[in-house]
Enzyme design. Structure first.
Site, PDB file in Angstrom:
ATOM      1  N   GLU A   1      -4.925  -3.067  14.373  1.00 36.66           N
ATOM      2  CA  GLU A   1      -5.431  -2.037  13.457  1.00 36.66           C
ATOM      3  C   GLU A   1      -6.736  -1.487  13.992  1.00 36.66           C
ATOM      4  OE1 GLU A   1      -5.940  -2.953   9.309  1.00 36.66           O
ATOM      5  OE2 GLU A   1      -4.051  -4.076   9.196  1.00 36.66           O
TER       6      GLU A   1
ATOM      7  N   ASN B   1      -7.586  -6.787  14.480  1.00 39.75           N
ATOM      8  CA  ASN B   1      -7.929  -5.656  13.618  1.00 39.75           C
ATOM      9  C   ASN B   1      -9.426  -5.420  13.754  1.00 39.75           C
ATOM     10  OD1 ASN B   1      -5.301  -5.939  12.737  1.00 39.75           O
ATOM     11  ND2 ASN B   1      -5.811  -6.313  10.605  1.00 39.75           N
TER      12      ASN B   1
ATOM     13  N   ASP C   1       1.991   1.277  -8.287  1.00 39.42           N
ATOM     14  CA  ASP C   1       3.344   1.212  -8.826  1.00 39.42           C
ATOM     15  C   ASP C   1       4.283   2.173  -8.098  1.00 39.42           C
ATOM     16  OD1 ASP C   1       2.262  -0.576 -10.564  1.00 39.42           O
ATOM     17  OD2 ASP C   1       2.584   0.618 -12.376  1.00 39.42           O
TER      18      ASP C   1
ATOM     19  N   HIS D   1       1.090  -9.445   4.180  1.00 41.29           N
ATOM     20  CA  HIS D   1      -0.044  -8.529   4.115  1.00 41.29           C
ATOM     21  C   HIS D   1      -0.558  -8.510   2.678  1.00 41.29           C
ATOM     22  CE1 HIS D   1      -1.962  -5.000   6.402  1.00 41.29           C
ATOM     23  NE2 HIS D   1      -2.644  -5.134   5.277  1.00 41.29           N
TER      24      HIS D   1
ATOM     25  N   HIS E   1      -2.364  -4.668 -13.244  1.00 37.02           N
ATOM     26  CA  HIS E   1      -1.828  -4.387 -14.575  1.00 37.02           C
ATOM     27  C   HIS E   1      -2.634  -5.078 -15.681  1.00 37.02           C
ATOM     28  CE1 HIS E   1       2.283  -3.512 -12.530  1.00 37.02           C
ATOM     29  NE2 HIS E   1       1.487  -2.460 -12.513  1.00 37.02           N
TER      30      HIS E   1
ATOM     31  N   GLN F   1       0.797  -1.218   0.000  1.00 36.14           N
ATOM     32  CA  GLN F   1       0.000   0.000   0.000  1.00 36.14           C
ATOM     33  C   GLN F   1       0.834   1.275   0.000  1.00 36.14           C
ATOM     34  OE1 GLN F   1      -2.636  -1.736   3.298  1.00 36.14           O
ATOM     35  NE2 GLN F   1      -4.041  -0.385   2.220  1.00 36.14           N
TER      36      GLN F   1
ATOM     37  N   ASN G   1      -1.733 -11.223   8.000  1.00 37.64           N
ATOM     38  CA  ASN G   1      -2.729 -10.204   8.285  1.00 37.64           C
ATOM     39  C   ASN G   1      -4.072 -10.563   7.659  1.00 37.64           C
ATOM     40  OD1 ASN G   1      -3.341  -7.283   9.181  1.00 37.64           O
ATOM     41  ND2 ASN G   1      -4.041  -7.311   7.069  1.00 37.64           N
ATOM     42  N   GLU G   2      -5.090 -10.624   8.499  1.00 39.75           N
ATOM     43  CA  GLU G   2      -6.475 -10.823   8.089  1.00 39.75           C
ATOM     44  C   GLU G   2      -6.678 -12.028   7.172  1.00 39.75           C
ATOM     45  OE1 GLU G   2      -8.427  -7.314   6.700  1.00 39.75           O
ATOM     46  OE2 GLU G   2      -7.892  -6.137   8.463  1.00 39.75           O
TER      47      GLU G   2
ATOM     48  N   TYR H   1     -12.687  -2.451  12.975  1.00 40.94           N
ATOM     49  CA  TYR H   1     -13.120  -1.183  12.409  1.00 40.94           C
ATOM     50  C   TYR H   1     -14.593  -0.884  12.621  1.00 40.94           C
ATOM     51  CZ  TYR H   1      -8.696  -1.009   9.858  1.00 40.94           C
ATOM     52  OH  TYR H   1      -7.361  -0.960   9.536  1.00 40.94           O
TER      53      TYR H   1
ATOM     54  N   ARG I   1       4.307  -0.616  13.044  1.00 37.80           N
ATOM     55  CA  ARG I   1       3.977  -1.879  12.384  1.00 37.80           C
ATOM     56  C   ARG I   1       4.073  -1.683  10.876  1.00 37.80           C
ATOM     57  NH1 ARG I   1      -1.879  -4.875  11.475  1.00 37.80           N
ATOM     58  NH2 ARG I   1      -0.968  -6.458  10.100  1.00 37.80           N
TER      59      ARG I   1
END
Length: 500
Positions: free
Chosen positions: A396, A325, A71, A141, A58, A38, A185-186, A327, A96
């Site tokens: 998170e 995590n 990119d 991740h 792509h 990310q 992760n997740e 939210y 992290r």
């Protein structure tokens, strides 16, 4: 264009009362988080291999809402020192970040380690330690090497060994300086969302593929955990766990309690019960449900693949803390026959449940993120109820907006309200929460949402080739909370041990 700014430079309104009311106990740790794909960019720099996200974006640019790509992203591959200065200015205890599997192992296998990849992550780790900040490293991740995907990815049982080999390389290179690790992760997102075609690799096979993925992710995590325990923990004394994404689920009515419990087990218990329960294996109610449903569907065996007794023992207890995590929240009811069930939380249709929200819950820019701070406290209570007095690290928690303003009062309020619920869980419910991680340090490439959804404490101007960062009000607020907690901690930063 944003002006380059760091916390403390930007004039924002954050009252001292809003910070001092969130006084955490001595030893509580605050951090911020990012992930490699990310923020790094440099997608083909040096000898980095192609990832499943590189390939999907792509080849299918229309899969991203704004047809953007990662990119360059935040260009943290080149601007990592600037990012570390931002972390330092916030006064947090840990950072992290994740290692890109194809950047460290360009071909996915451990026979070739990239010297540039090793140097890059080593420099970040050393830079953090020099600034008095503990590195917390995530091994996976979501950026699987494309070569491994072409061999079946997470549906191939051999990936358990491939991941363990990768983990051993990372531990060998960095375990002398990194003492808190997250293997994966997740896993729910990796399996339940990806195998419905919404995320890379874009494979649509939720009936079988998602469930094979579930088993192999759990075995890969556990195998990597055992590698650390046997080969590295006696010398370095670090801690390893997995980071599960869990939302708070509550029944719409008393009649919906049973379906709510089943929905919890399918979406969350499937990834927690095998690791954290006293018995291990799949949640019993879910195992029975999937066996019966698979039989009705004409399958000769359950679509939920069985664990052997050896596999149950391998996975059970493969943790040093509970990585969470969180939210958002949802209300659960039984679905009406024929009702379309399309949610960001893909997989809920498997148990024939429907998800709703309360009218009074707030909303973020991300359509799936509804604001219900009390849900975090209730979830923390539930984890303690299910798995005992386990040490919980919130890996998170964060809020998205469109990024239009630096005075992000809604994000400040989100953090204040959710942190307050963490304190209530600790002080009134005796839940053993040891740390909290804000997502995210920077605006970043938000997967299929591209750059339309911003989670950053720091704004990033993606229209500029320089990618300047600018502090938001939430950065100053969170820094104040972290520093208020640090005043009661001696030493303020611990760079020689895992989070306790």
């Amino acid at each position: 264009m944003y002006l380059l700014a760091v916390v403390g430079v930007l004039a924002v309104t954050v009252t001292s009362e809003s910070v001092t009311s969130l006084r955490f106990p001595p030893g509580f740790q605050f951090g911020v988080a990012t992930s490699a794909y990310q923020i790094e960019g440099g997608w083909n720099a040096s000898d980095k291999g192609e990832s499943i996200w590189d390939r999907m974006i792509h080849s299918r640019p229309e899969s991203i809402y704004d047809r953007s790509n990662a990119d360059v992203a935040c260009d943290s591959y080149h601007l990592w020192e600037e990012d570390l200065r931002l972390v330092q200015d916030m006064g947090v205890d840990f950072y992290r970040f994740s290692i890109s599997w194809p950047r460290l192992l360009p071909h996915g296998f451990s026979n070739k380690v990239s010297e540039d990849g090793r140097r890059y992550y080593s420099a970040i780790i050393d830079g953090l330690l020099e600034r008095g900040i503990s590195p917390m490293v995530t091994l996976y991740h979501w950026d699987l090497p494309q070569r491994l995907q072409e061999l079946g990815g997470w549906t191939n049982p051999l990936i358990v060994d491939w991941f363990a080999d990768y983990a051993r390389v990372a531990f060998s290179l960095f375990a002398d300086r990194v003492h808190t690790w997250i293997t994966i992760n997740e896993p729910g997102t990796i399996c339940d969302v990806s195998y419905r075609g919404f995320l890379a690799p874009g494979v649509k096979d939720h009936e079988v593929g998602a469930l094979l993925c579930t088993k192999h992710v759990l075995l890969a995590h556990a195998t990597a955990y055992r590698v650390y325990q046997k080969e590295f923990k006696p010398k370095y004394h670090g801690e390893v766990s997995i980071a599960n994404q869990e939302s708070w689920f509550e029944p719409k009515t008393d009649m919906d309690l049973e379906i709510t419990l089943l929905a919890r087990e399918y979406l969350f218990g499937r990834y927690s019960h095998p690791i954290f329960s006293a018995t291990g294996g799949w949640p019993p109610a879910l195992q029975r449900y999937m066996a019966d449903k698979s039989k009705r569907e004409g399958f000769s065996r359950s679509r939920l693949p069985a664990f052997t007794q050896d596999e149950i023992r391998l996975v059970k207890g493969s943790f040093d803390y509970y990585g969470l995590n969180h939210y958002t929240s949802r209300v659960v009811r039984a679905a009406v026959p024929g009702e379309p069930l399309q949610y960001m939380m893909q997989g809920i249709e498997e148990v024939e449940a429907a998800l709703e929200t309360r009218p009074h819950w707030g909303a973020a820019a991300a359509s799936w993120l509804k604001v219900n701070p009390q849900g975090l406290r209730r979830l923390l209570q539930l984890i303690k109820q299910q798995y005992g007095d386990v040490k919980i690290l919130i890996t998170e928690n964060g809020y998205s907006d469109t990024g239009a303003q630096l005075q992000d009062r809604d994000r400040v309020q989100y953090y204040r309200d959710y942190l307050e619920q963490v304190l209530l869980a600790m002080n009134e419910d005796a839940v053993r929460v040891v740390g909290y991680t804000a997502w995210s340090l920077l605006d970043n490439f938000e997967w299929v949402a591209g750059y339309t959804s911003r989670f950053g404490l720091y704004a990033v101007d993606f229209s500029s080739p320089l990618r300047p960062r600018a502090a938001r009000a939430s950065a100053r607020f969170y820094a104040g909370v972290a520093r208020a907690g640090a005043r009661s901690v001696a030493p303020a930063h611990n760079t020689t041990r895992a989070i306790q």
